[in-house]
Design an enzyme around this catalytic site. Structure first.
Site, PDB file in Angstrom:
ATOM      1  N   SER A 553      10.477  22.748 -30.646  1.00 49.09           N
ATOM      2  CA  SER A 553       9.540  23.146 -29.599  1.00 49.09           C
ATOM      3  C   SER A 553       9.922  24.541 -29.089  1.00 49.09           C
ATOM      4  CB  SER A 553       9.529  22.103 -28.483  1.00 49.09           C
ATOM      5  OG  SER A 553       8.432  22.285 -27.627  1.00 49.09           O
ATOM      6  N   ASP A 640      -0.360  17.626 -32.532  1.00 49.33           N
ATOM      7  CA  ASP A 640       0.461  18.130 -31.429  1.00 49.33           C
ATOM      8  C   ASP A 640      -0.414  18.966 -30.496  1.00 49.33           C
ATOM      9  OD1 ASP A 640       2.380  19.233 -29.760  1.00 49.33           O
ATOM     10  OD2 ASP A 640       3.786  19.677 -31.375  1.00 49.33           O
ATOM     11  N   HIS A 673       3.450  15.687 -30.659  1.00 46.22           N
ATOM     12  CA  HIS A 673       4.582  16.574 -30.401  1.00 46.22           C
ATOM     13  C   HIS A 673       5.915  15.886 -30.646  1.00 46.22           C
ATOM     14  CE1 HIS A 673       6.307  20.225 -28.799  1.00 46.22           C
ATOM     15  NE2 HIS A 673       7.028  19.547 -27.920  1.00 46.22           N
TER      16      HIS A 673
END
Length: 701
Positions: A553, A640, A673
């Site tokens: 991320s 995501d 995600h």
């Protein structure tokens, strides 16, 4: 490596101009953003096929790693029960099942000793509330969001996401009859019962995926008649809500990255509106909780108004903007993180000297009683304490080498009662491993902590160079604290040293550590990581051809940046759901979550200085045609909503065009995600990444 039978996918270059502040960037791969375009899907599938072909020689190793973690995990297991009202609530797992099962059994009188549950044995009086495996049937992806039982134990609500986009559907059930209510609430973020269990409070998201509205739904009424209790119009602010442990108030909180505001609603009349605690002021963050002291309703307010590392004050609930009584004064270097109020005391969590600490706070004299632990590196926390008054306080403890441990603290005596320690099968002995903290010197002289964990039988780090798996994050004031991982043992037992670079942008060393790694100081995050890697080389812990970097991320942005800054320092880079096209995303306010991110990264859309600064580091726009990039594996998910799949897809295409030899993209086609759902699926996904790293280390055999 096996003989190559396919070539790397070469995405077409179709430059699309993007002009801001007099600067034009011709983006050749922006067309990959069209998620529904069959050509884009075909490209992602070609990337997956290529990655699978390039890593097919690791199939056996991946299976061994998967079997190793299975062999360490107690597959049929139960959590330590938590008491709420007249019931003990717990979760359990069954061997062969992907998802957890939520259960309860009746409590007895004033006995607060949790029942001792034995894996594989029936629990007397067990009532299965929700079986995630049943709920997941027919879905490739399943995520349980909210799960709540009314205070009287007669009603249950839960929410599910079957796409990976973090939009949840709420359902409710009568636990006395077993019948589901007809009420179904779509596209929610949060959901929980009012204290009397007759209504559901829930939040919904706007088009940018920002939770912005709080609703009241009375069970048995049409959703179209739900009452809007609060709406936050400012696109920079997220909205969240919760109930005080006292059950007297609903707290509605709005927060940007740097500013917050809270409103207090009395459950005596929710629809009467809320009372603002402190009006929002740019740069001032605060959160509140409710205590009753000497018969008076008091709000404890944790804030940073003139207090960088936060202080705690008490104000009357009837006049929250009135006189403030300082309870815990601001102390530089002691970053207060959270305060939770109970009937007779409060719990406090804070950071000092790079570690999280926990303590009890006396209402009578404001004395802070810190709980001490023996290991030099550890994490501790309070959790699972829903009751306003209880003789025992649930807490947790873990380190890099001590499995997660659940304890109850006897508040009256201070005795710690160990209820359970995470089972690690296969003969695990903590004495076989060790942990240590090193310090690297950053470019500007800052001392950056590095945590190490290793297996003792391979010798002390620094005695001779060893393979090193270096992890980093460095954003949002998130601290990468010590934790135990059964799957990490597969690396340690092969001689790999695991390390965490606690770079600026995280919160490990206090608020200043965060401030020095964000906005126009973001480059410190990247140069800190490079300094940590170089320190491990200079200290003889490893060599560049034996070190792999990993981040996900915002940590994936870190991976992309250090790949450009110091590709020669690494034998490989693993980037998971990586935020590598940061400038493109943060320039577009129509994308999910962009506007709320401006307080973290800056606003390049309106500020030319921020634009130039971000353009100087964003990985996608700073790929170096002259660099010898190490092998790179990027893992992403098509659904995501936080870091769109297009960012790593574009990055990989650009790296290949620049001449990077070994760049792979793995795109999960039914995930969000957090990656794939289901514990076995998650273990296989992690085994894929670990096998790739072991191959780079030369330890694949």
């Amino acid at each position: 490596m096996t003989e190559q039978t396919t070539s790397a996918p070469a995405a077409a270059r179709r430059p699309a101009p993007r002009t801001h502040h007099g600067d034009t960037f011709e983006d050749p791969y922006e067309w990959l953003r069209a998620k529904e375009d069959p050509e884009v899907i075909a490209h992602l599938e070609a990337e997956n096929a290529y990655t699978e072909q390039r890593t097919s020689h690791l199939d056996a190793l991946r299976d061994r790693l998967f079997q190793e973690v299975k062999g360490r995990v107690q597959e049929t297991d139960l959590s330590v029960p938590t008491r709420q009202g007249g019931w003990w609530y717990y979760g359990r797992t069954e061997e062969g099942s992907q998802y957890g099962i939520q259960c309860r059994t009746a409590a007895s009188g004033d006995d607060w000793t949790p029942p001792k549950l034995i894996p594989g044995e029936p629990v007397p009086g067990e009532q299965v509330l929700l079986d995630g495996n049943v709920e997941a049937e027919g879905h490739e992806f399943f995520s349980l969001g909210a799960f709540d039982v009314s205070d009287d134990g007669t009603r249950m609500l839960w929410s599910v996401d079957v796409e990976g986009d973090e939009l949840y559907t709420v359902h409710a059930r009568d636990l006395e009859t077993g019948a589901d209510f007809d009420d179904v609430i779509e596209n929610t973020a949060q959901a929980f019962f009012t204290p009397d269990g007759t209504a559901v409070l829930y939040t919904t998201r706007d088009e940018a995926w920002r939770p912005d509205t709080l609703w009241l739904h009375r069970l048995g009424t049409p959703v179209a008649e739900d009452v809007k209790l609060f709406h936050e119009p400012d696109e920079r602010f997220w909205l969240g809500a919760g109930i005080t442990r006292s059950k007297k108030y609903l707290v509605v909180e709005m927060g940007s990255k740097i500013t917050s505001e809270a409103h207090l609603f009395d459950f005596a009349d929710l629809t009467a509106g809320g009372q603002v605690i402190w009006p929002r002021r740019d740069g001032v963050e605060y959160e509140i909780d409710h205590a009753v002291i000497d018969g008076e309703d008091v709000l404890y307010v944790l804030h940073n108004d003139g207090a960088l590392d936060f202080e705690l004050v008490a104000v009357p609930a009837s006049d929250p903007q009135g006189e403030r009584r300082v309870v815990l004064p601001h102390t530089p270097g002691r970053r207060i993180l959270e305060v939770d109020c109970f009937r007779d005391f409060a719990t406090v969590e804070y950071r000092r000297e790079g570690l999280g600490r926990i303590a009890l706070l006396s209402y009578g004299d404001d004395v802070l009683d810190e709980l001490e632990f023996d290991e030099p590196l550890y994490s501790s926390w309070f959790s699972g304490n829903p009751e306003w008054h209880a003789p025992l306080l649930r807490m947790g403890y873990v380190s890099f080498i001590t499995p997660s441990t659940v304890m109850d603290l006897d508040v009256a005596t201070g005795e710690r009662l160990v209820r359970k320690q995470q089972a690690v099968l296969g003969g695990y002995d903590p004495a076989d491993y060790d942990q240590r903290r090193l310090w690297a010197t950053a470019e500007d002289g800052a001392q950056v902590p590095i945590s190490l964990v290793w297996r003792r039988s391979f010798g002390e780090p620094g005695a001779e160079p060893r393979p090193v798996h270096l992890y980093g994050y460095g954003s949002y004031e998130s601290s990468m604290d010590p934790g135990f991982s059964p799957m990490r043992l597969s690396m340690l037992d092969r001689g790999v040293v695991f390390a965490i670079a606690h770079v600026r942008g995280g919160g490990e060393m206090g608020r200043h550590w965060y401030d020095d790694g964000k906005m126009l100081r973001k480059r410190n995050t990247f140069t800190d990581f490079v300094a940590c890697a170089q320190h491990l080389v200079d200290a003889g812990v490893t060599t560049p051809d034996r070190m792999i970097a990993e981040g996900g991320s915002a940590g994936g942005l870190l991976m992309g940046a250090v790949a450009n800054l110091a590709p020669e320092l690494f034998a490989g880079i693993l980037a998971e759901v990586p935020f590598v096209d940061a400038l493109t995303s943060i320039l577009d306010p129509s994308l999910p979550l962009t506007v709320v991110e401006w307080d973290e990264w800056g606003d390049p859309l309106h500020d030319p200085e921020v634009y130039r600064y971000m353009k100087s580091y964003t990985p996608y726009e700073n790929i170096r045609p002259d660099a010898a990039y190490p092998p790179i594996l990027a893992i992403t998910s098509i659904n995501d909503t936080r870091v769109l799949y297009v960012e790593p897809a574009k990055w990989v295409a650009a790296l290949r065009f620049a001449g990077a030899d070994e760049v792979l993209l793995k795109c999960e086609m039914a995930a969000g995600h957090g990656g794939v759902s289901g514990r076995y699926n998650a273990w296989r996904e992690r085994a894929f990444a670990l096998a790739w790293m072991l191959d780079r280390f030369g330890l694949a055999d």
